[in-house]
Scaffold this motif. Structure first.
Motif, short mmCIF file in Angstrom:
data_model
loop_
_atom_site.label_atom_id
_atom_site.label_comp_id
_atom_site.label_asym_id
_atom_site.label_seq_id
_atom_site.Cartn_x
_atom_site.Cartn_y
_atom_site.Cartn_z
N ARG A 104 0.99 -0.80 0.17
CA ARG A 104 0.39 0.03 -0.37
C ARG A 104 1.03 1.39 -0.23
O ARG A 104 1.94 1.07 0.34
N GLU A 112 -3.82 0.26 -3.05
CA GLU A 112 -3.65 -1.12 -2.23
C GLU A 112 -3.51 -2.08 -4.07
O GLU A 112 -4.47 -2.76 -4.89
N LEU A 113 -2.28 -3.06 -4.12
CA LEU A 113 -2.24 -3.33 -4.84
C LEU A 113 -2.52 -5.17 -4.68
O LEU A 113 -3.18 -5.16 -3.70
N CYS A 164 -4.69 -3.07 -8.67
CA CYS A 164 -5.23 -2.10 -7.95
C CYS A 164 -6.82 -2.12 -6.46
O CYS A 164 -7.43 -1.67 -8.21
N VAL A 205 1.66 4.02 -8.53
CA VAL A 205 1.30 2.72 -8.58
C VAL A 205 2.86 2.63 -9.05
O VAL A 205 3.45 1.80 -9.39
#
Ligand code: HSE
Length: 316
Positions: free
Chosen positions: A6, A39-40, A84, A112
Motif C-alpha cells: 500500500r 493497494e495492490l 489495484c 503505482v
C-alpha cells in the motif's frame, strides 16, 4: 511488489496557462491537492473503492475516472499481472480551474510507480496522463498534468513529440489563487474559444510568453508582470466568471504583478513578489467575492518545486 502493498500519496493542484501560455505553461502550488491511497491486488484492473470530497459528482466507473484511466494505462504498459484498489480524497472541486482531474491522475500514476519500484520515469508516465485528461475533459492537454507531475513551472514546448521543459523561478515569487464556488467545465470553456486567432494576436501572445520566461529566468518581476497578458482565452472566458475583472483589478491594486484565469476557470490567480503581497492580493480578490455573496477559498503558495509525494499513514 506484491498484493497487499500500500501507499498513500499527495499530488498538487496547478495553475495552467498563466495568462499568455494557453495550453503550454503551468505551475504547481503547495495546496490544495488530491490524496490517493492504493493497494495492490491479485485481481487485474483498477477498483475505485471510494471517493470523498467530490460531492458524488466524479465517475466511479474505472473506465471514465481520470485516475483509474491513467493507472490502467500504466499497468497495461508494464504488462502487469496484478491490479489495484484505490481510495481518492478530493480537496478541490472538479471544474475549479485548479487541475483537479490532473491531480487525481498524477497521484494515481505516482502511487503505482512507487509500488512498482519506480519502474518508469516521469517522462514515460506523461502520455498516460494526457490520455486521462482526454477522458476527463475531451482534450489531451499537458499543462496541468505536467506541472502536477514534475512540480515547478513548466513549458510544454511541443505536444508531438512531447517536450516538457522546467523553467526556474525567482526565489520570492508567490501566487494567490482564489477559487469561487462556481463551476466552469473545461470542456465547455474550450468550446467557447474561437478556433482561429489573428496574426496580430498571435504575435502579441508569443511576445508575452517570451517576456514571461525571460522575466522568470532573470528574476525580473516587472517584466513578469508586463507579460501576464492573454489575448486568447481571457477575453472569452472572463464572461463565465462573475466579478472577474473586479478581482483582477483588486489584486493588481493590492500590489500583484499581474492576474488572470487559472486554467479554464473559475479560479483566478495573481503572481506577486513576496508572501505579504500575495496574501494582500488574495484578500483583495476575496473581498470582491464577499461583496457579490459568492463563497470562495483563497490559497497562497510559492511555486511547488517537487510535485507528488508519498504521505505517512496515520493511525486510524
Ligand atoms: N490549458 C487548459 C485550458 C487548462 O485552458 O483549457 C485546463 O486543463
Amino acid at each position: 511488489m506484491k498484493p497487499g502493498d500500500r501507499i498513500k500519496v499527495f499530488a498538487p493542484a496547478t495553475v495552467a496557462n498563466v495568462a499568455c501560455g494557453y495550453d503550454i505553461l503551468g505551475f504547481a502550488i503547495d495546496f490544495p491537492g488530491d490524496e490517493l491511497i492504493m493497494e495492490l491486488t491479485e485481481k487485474k484492473g483498477v477498483e475505485i473503492v471510494d471517493i470523498v470530497g467530490d460531492g458524488g459528482v466524479l465517475p466511479r466507473n474505472p473506465l471514465t475516472n481520470s485516475a483509474s484511466v491513467a493507472i490502467m494505462d500504466y499497468l497495461n504498459y508494464i504488462h502487469a499481472d496484478f491490479g489495484c484498489k484505490i481510495w481518492i480524497k478530493k480537496m478541490m472541486p472538479s471544474g475549479s480551474g485548479l487541475g483537479s482531474s490532473a491531480a487525481s491522475a498524477v497521484a494515481g500514476v505516482y502511487a503505482v510507480n512507487m509500488l512498482c519500484n519506480e519502474k518508469l520515469t516521469k517522462h514515460e508516465m506523461l502520455p498516460f496522463l494526457l490520455n486521462s485528461e482526454k477522458v476527463a475533459c475531451g482534450s489531451a492537454i499537458a499543462d496541468n498534468v505536467a506541472a502536477s507531475l514534475f512540480g515547478g513551472f513548466i513549458l510544454v514546448r511541443s505536444y508531438e513529440p512531447l517536450d516538457v521543459i522546467n523553467i526556474p523561478v525567482p526565489e520570492d515569487l508567490w501566487c494567490a489563487v482564489i477559487n469561487p464556488q462556481v463551476i466552469v467545465l473545461t470542456r465547455e470553456a474550450r468550446e467557447i474559444l474561437p478556433k482561429e486567432i489573428s496574426i496580430t494576436k498571435s504575435v502579441r501572445q508569443g511576445a508575452n510568453v517570451g517576456g514571461l520566461i525571460v522575466g522568470l529566468l532573470r528574476g525580473d518581476y516587472d517584466l513578469i508582470g508586463r507579460s501576464l497578458i492573454d489575448y486568447i482565452a481571457e477575453p472569452y472566458r472572463s464572461k463565465l466568471i462573475p466579478g472577474f475583472y473586479d478581482m483582477k483589478e483588486a489584486a493588481i491594486h493590492a500590489g500583484a504583478l499581474g492576474s488572470s484565469i487559472s486554467g479554464s476557470g473559475p479560479s483566478v490567480f495573481a503572481l506577486c513578489k513576496g508572501e505579504e503581497t500575495a496574501r494582500k492580493a488574495g484578500n483583495a480578490m476575496k473581498a470582491v467575492m464577499d461583496k457579490m455573496g459568492i463563497e470562495a477559498n483563497v490559497y497562497v503558495s510559492k511555486v511547488n518545486p517537487t510535485g507528488p509525494k508519498a504521505l505517512p499513514f496515520m493511525e486510524e
